[in-house]
Design an enzyme around this catalytic site. Structure first.
Site, PDB file in Angstrom:
ATOM      1  CG  HIS A   7      19.569  17.419 -73.910  1.00 27.09           C
ATOM      2  ND1 HIS A   7      18.817  17.813 -72.838  1.00 27.09           N
ATOM      3  CD2 HIS A   7      18.773  16.554 -74.601  1.00 27.09           C
ATOM      4  CE1 HIS A   7      17.626  17.238 -72.877  1.00 27.09           C
ATOM      5  NE2 HIS A   7      17.582  16.460 -73.946  1.00 27.09           N
ATOM      6  CB  SER A  58      12.394  10.765 -69.270  1.00 27.76           C
ATOM      7  OG  SER A  58      11.990  11.844 -70.084  1.00 27.76           O
ATOM      8  N   GLY A  86      28.739  11.030 -73.697  1.00 21.27           N
ATOM      9  CA  GLY A  86      29.851  10.384 -74.375  1.00 21.27           C
ATOM     10  C   GLY A  86      30.503   9.227 -73.656  1.00 21.27           C
ATOM     11  CB  THR A  92      15.867  18.756 -67.992  1.00 16.07           C
ATOM     12  OG1 THR A  92      16.263  17.455 -67.530  1.00 16.07           O
ATOM     13  CG2 THR A  92      16.565  19.050 -69.313  1.00 16.07           C
ATOM     14  CB  THR A 144      16.768   8.318 -72.331  1.00 18.52           C
ATOM     15  OG1 THR A 144      16.578   7.028 -71.723  1.00 18.52           O
ATOM     16  CG2 THR A 144      18.231   8.715 -72.204  1.00 18.52           C
ATOM     17  N   GLY A 145      13.883   9.652 -73.017  1.00 16.84           N
ATOM     18  CA  GLY A 145      12.479   9.499 -73.363  1.00 16.84           C
ATOM     19  C   GLY A 145      12.218   8.457 -74.430  1.00 16.84           C
ATOM     20  CD  GLN A 173      13.756  14.906 -67.674  1.00 14.97           C
ATOM     21  OE1 GLN A 173      13.009  14.003 -68.035  1.00 14.97           O
ATOM     22  NE2 GLN A 173      13.790  16.081 -68.275  1.00 14.97           N
ATOM     23  CG  ASP A 181      24.678  13.914 -69.199  1.00 15.72           C
ATOM     24  OD1 ASP A 181      25.307  14.823 -69.773  1.00 15.72           O
ATOM     25  OD2 ASP A 181      23.441  13.925 -69.094  1.00 15.72           O
ATOM     26  CE1 TYR A 185      13.717  17.811 -71.255  1.00 14.28           C
ATOM     27  CE2 TYR A 185      12.404  15.824 -71.529  1.00 14.28           C
ATOM     28  CZ  TYR A 185      13.588  16.513 -71.701  1.00 14.28           C
ATOM     29  OH  TYR A 185      14.633  15.906 -72.340  1.00 14.28           O
ATOM     30  CE  LYS A 236      20.317  15.035 -68.152  1.00 11.49           C
ATOM     31  NZ  LYS A 236      20.132  15.653 -69.485  1.00 11.49           N
ATOM     32  NE  ARG A 240      28.729   5.873 -76.890  1.00 12.51           N
ATOM     33  CZ  ARG A 240      28.043   6.917 -76.450  1.00 12.51           C
ATOM     34  NH1 ARG A 240      28.033   7.198 -75.140  1.00 12.51           N
ATOM     35  NH2 ARG A 240      27.356   7.675 -77.280  1.00 12.51           N
TER      36      ARG A 240
END
Length: 383
Positions: A276, A109, A308, A158, A81-82, A131, A306, A133, A252, A310
């Protein structure tokens, strides 16, 4: 709400929302357009119910898994995560240290506020993934080489961001770096003095992986913040990455079985099924929806999912459907946002405890013994 009173991920979410300015919380929380993808990611887990087995000795439960070829302490890791430094100063460092203490992987990231080299130096011996980009092909080659030189052994490519998704919460709030200090933004920050003080003390987070790479640094940082990715990235380009990277390569953002099969033919070492976090294209299927079909087509390939997650029971369901592991994002970000490393560790421990409890009550003593027979689907989603 203090950290010791946070007994589930939703409690951490509430605590994070109280501490963060609305603009920053919405950046973490938001999705694309009407955000139906966010809802779908959660509801897909609810489509599956457990079918417990009885008279099974579950006095000892084993949460370790070796499904992806490496024995891991828990069946999940922390996904990329960025801009985590917006949630807590040196946020990536806190997440990485939490992951190392709990024996799980951490994916750094491209848009991190901690550089590839800094992570390797400050958290030696951790299970670090990088990861990537593709903003610029030349820059991508430099980043891959830096990860190699720093000793990374897993590259996450990704492929689901050809253009930035329409994230309407960010549009409405005017989110961006550097912040535009409108009267509304100033009022928002003033209502969150703990967060404001931490930013004043430590300064605005930087795009660490871009510092000093080449003369186009400023232009490339602006492109990344606007998600101006290389929309020409295609299968030959993925082959180029495969040729550059001699170690484990995970792709990903895959959701279609034909794309998964093409990745396998190209020689990737695993997939991360992902939409995503519902942040790119609304109305997308969830990773959990795609998992049974892709697992059936590729029974031997490591497949992570990945989106959702919780509850620990969500992880158990994914593993029962054939996942090799699960990557967390918002769950650990909520912990980070409310208490730094301690909050991230709390999120990990909450999920670990829930997985252990679910296995015991399901009548399954080991995470790697989970099978689709442990689940019943109340309704099927066609796609």
């Amino acid at each position: 709400m203090t950290l010791e009173h946070c007994i589930n991920i939703e409690d951490l979410r509430v605590a994070a929302r109280r501490r963060l300015p609305r603009m920053v919380f919405d950046f973490v929380e938001g999705g694309a357009e009407d955000e139906t993808g966010l809802v779908r990611n959660r509801n897909t887990f609810d489509d599956w119910q457990f079918v417990p087995r009885r008279m099974v000795n579950v006095s000892h439960r084993d949460l370790r898994t070796g499904r992806d070829g490496t024995m891991r302490a828990l069946p999940f890791g922390i996904g990329p995560t960025g801009l985590n430094g917006l949630l807590w100063p040196q946020g990536d460092l806190h997440l990485a240290r939490a992951a190392q203490r709990k024996g799980i992987g951490f994916a750094l990231s491209t848009a991190a506020n901690l550089s590839i080299d800094e992570l390797a130096q400050k958290v030696p011996g951790g299970d670090h993934w990088f990861q990537l980009y593709i903003v610029h092909r030349g820059l991508a080659g430099q980043l891959v080489q830096k990860a190699l030189n720093a000793g990374y052994r897993t590259l996450v490519m990704t492929v689901d961001v050809p253009l930035n998704g329409k994230r309407e919460r960010d549009v409405r709030s005017g989110f961006g770096l550097p912040f535009r200090y409108t009267p509304r933004v100033i009022q928002d920050i003033a209502r969150h003095p703990r967060w404001a003080w931490s930013m004043l003390r430590h300064g605005a987070p930087r795009m660490a992986n871009f510092a000093g790479l080449d003369a186009h640094n400023v232009e490339l940082q602006a492109a990344l913040l606007a998600r101006q990715m290389d929309s020409s990235f295609d299968w030959p380009a993925l082959q180029w990455i495969r040729d550059l990277w001699p170690h484990r390569l995970l792709v990903k953002g895959i959701l279609h079985a034909d794309d998964a099969a093409a990745c396998a033919r190209l020689g990737v070492d695993g997939l991360i099924l992902s939409n995503h976090g519902g942040r790119q294209i609304d109305h997308s299927i969830s990773a959990l929806d795609a998992l049974p079909h892709i697992r059936a087509a590729l029974p031997a390939l490591p497949i992570w999912v990945d989106g959702g997650v919780r509850r620990g029971s969500d992880v158990v369901k994914a593993m029962a459907l054939g996942a090799s592991g699960v990557l967390l994002a918002r769950a650990t970000l909520y912990g980070l946002a409310c208490a730094g490393q301690a909050g991230a560790e709390q999120a990990i421990e909450i999920l670990r405890g829930e997985i252990d409890n679910t296995l015991a009550n399901l009548g399954c003593p080991s995470i790697d013994q989970l099978q689709p027979e442990h689940l019943h689907r109340s309704r099927a989603r066609e796609f």
